[in-house]
Design an enzyme around this catalytic site. Structure first.
Site, short mmCIF file in Angstrom:
data_model
loop_
_atom_site.label_atom_id
_atom_site.label_comp_id
_atom_site.label_asym_id
_atom_site.label_seq_id
_atom_site.Cartn_x
_atom_site.Cartn_y
_atom_site.Cartn_z
N ASP A 11 -2.30 6.84 0.86
CA ASP A 11 -2.08 5.93 -0.29
C ASP A 11 -2.88 6.25 -1.56
OD1 ASP A 11 -0.79 4.85 1.86
OD2 ASP A 11 -1.66 2.85 1.70
N LYS A 97 5.58 3.48 3.84
CA LYS A 97 5.30 2.37 4.78
C LYS A 97 5.31 1.04 4.05
CE LYS A 97 0.35 3.32 4.43
NZ LYS A 97 -0.07 2.09 3.73
N CYS A 141 -6.02 0.59 4.92
CA CYS A 141 -5.04 1.55 5.43
C CYS A 141 -5.68 2.77 6.09
CB CYS A 141 -4.08 1.95 4.32
SG CYS A 141 -3.01 0.55 3.86
C1 VGL Z 1 -4.12 -1.28 1.21
C2 VGL Z 1 -4.73 -3.43 0.79
C3 VGL Z 1 -3.41 -3.81 0.70
C4 VGL Z 1 -4.54 0.13 1.48
C5 VGL Z 1 -2.79 -1.64 1.13
O1 VGL Z 1 -3.79 1.08 1.13
O2 VGL Z 1 -5.61 0.30 2.05
N1 VGL Z 1 -5.07 -2.18 1.04
N2 VGL Z 1 -2.46 -2.91 0.88
#
Ligand code: VGL
Length: 203
Positions: A11, A97, A141
């Site tokens: 991410d 995802k 994540c």
């Molecule tokens: C994430 C919080 C909400 C991440 C994703 O990528 O760690 N954190 N959604």
């Protein structure tokens, strides 16, 4: 083929970097070490995977639909794009995802390629048994992905200078790192991993 190592970057998207919708402090500082890791993995013939949060606008993951988070990484928006300085080579396997409005999609193991392939299938097919994992965010994540990988019997190295935490509560990132370590992950700087990695083997 077995005993293969791969790089998995979680991410590294605009919304998780400073200026984004759910910014991780210093999130952009992981780009440079992770670019070095990518270059090394590609030039030594090891696969590179990258996950991305790719939510529908009505995701239950968002506060306005009953979830925990501000709206972020809505599919096909600039916030969901990878950081512009992130050098992903063409052969990178991208896993999306959180596609379903009911899915948080924290772990890259919940992700799928454009063809619908799951990470675990791709790893098994390629004989990959060791993942080096970096990206955002340490306490969500990255942690969820590392725990999933360990529970599936994979070896995991977390890239210490290639991760950063959301830290909703101060110290969350550090605590997550300790949990990952206790669960069996190795924690190493990118340079240590690169200098120990010769011809697809680690020490
Ligand atoms: C994430 C919080 C909400 C991440 C994703 O990528 O760690 N954190 N959604």
């Amino acid at each position: 083929m077995s005993n293969q190592m791969a790089l998995l970057i979680i991410d590294l998207q605009n919304d998780f970097c400073p200026g984004g919708a759910l910014p991780v402090a210093h999130g952009d500082q992981v780009v440079e070490p992770l670019n070095r890791a990518i270059h090394h993995f590609i030039t030594t013939g090891m696969p590179v995977f990258a996950s991305r949060d790719w939510h529908p606008p009505d995701s239950r993951h968002f506060q306005e639909h009953g979830g925990q988070w501000p709206v972020h990484c809505v599919r096909d928006t600039p916030g969901a794009a990878f950081h512009p300085d992130f050098n992903l080579p063409a052969q990178t396997v991208v896993l999306s995802k959180g596609l379903d409005s009911h899915a948080d999609g924290y772990s890259a193991f919940e992700g799928q390629t454009e063809d619908g392939a799951l990470l675990v299938t791709l790893l098994t097919q390629a004989g990959i048994d060791h993942l080096c994992i970096g990206g955002l965010a340490t306490d969500y994540c990255v942690k969820a992905t590392v725990m999933d990988a360990l529970s599936r019997g994979l070896s995991v190295t977390v890239l210490a200078d290639g991760i950063a935490g959301v830290n909703i509560h101060p110290g969350d990132g550090q605590r997550a790192l300790e949990e990952m370590s206790k669960a069996g992950a190795r924690i190493r700087d990118v340079d240590t991993v690169l200098s120990n990695t010769i011809n697809q083997q680690t020490t």
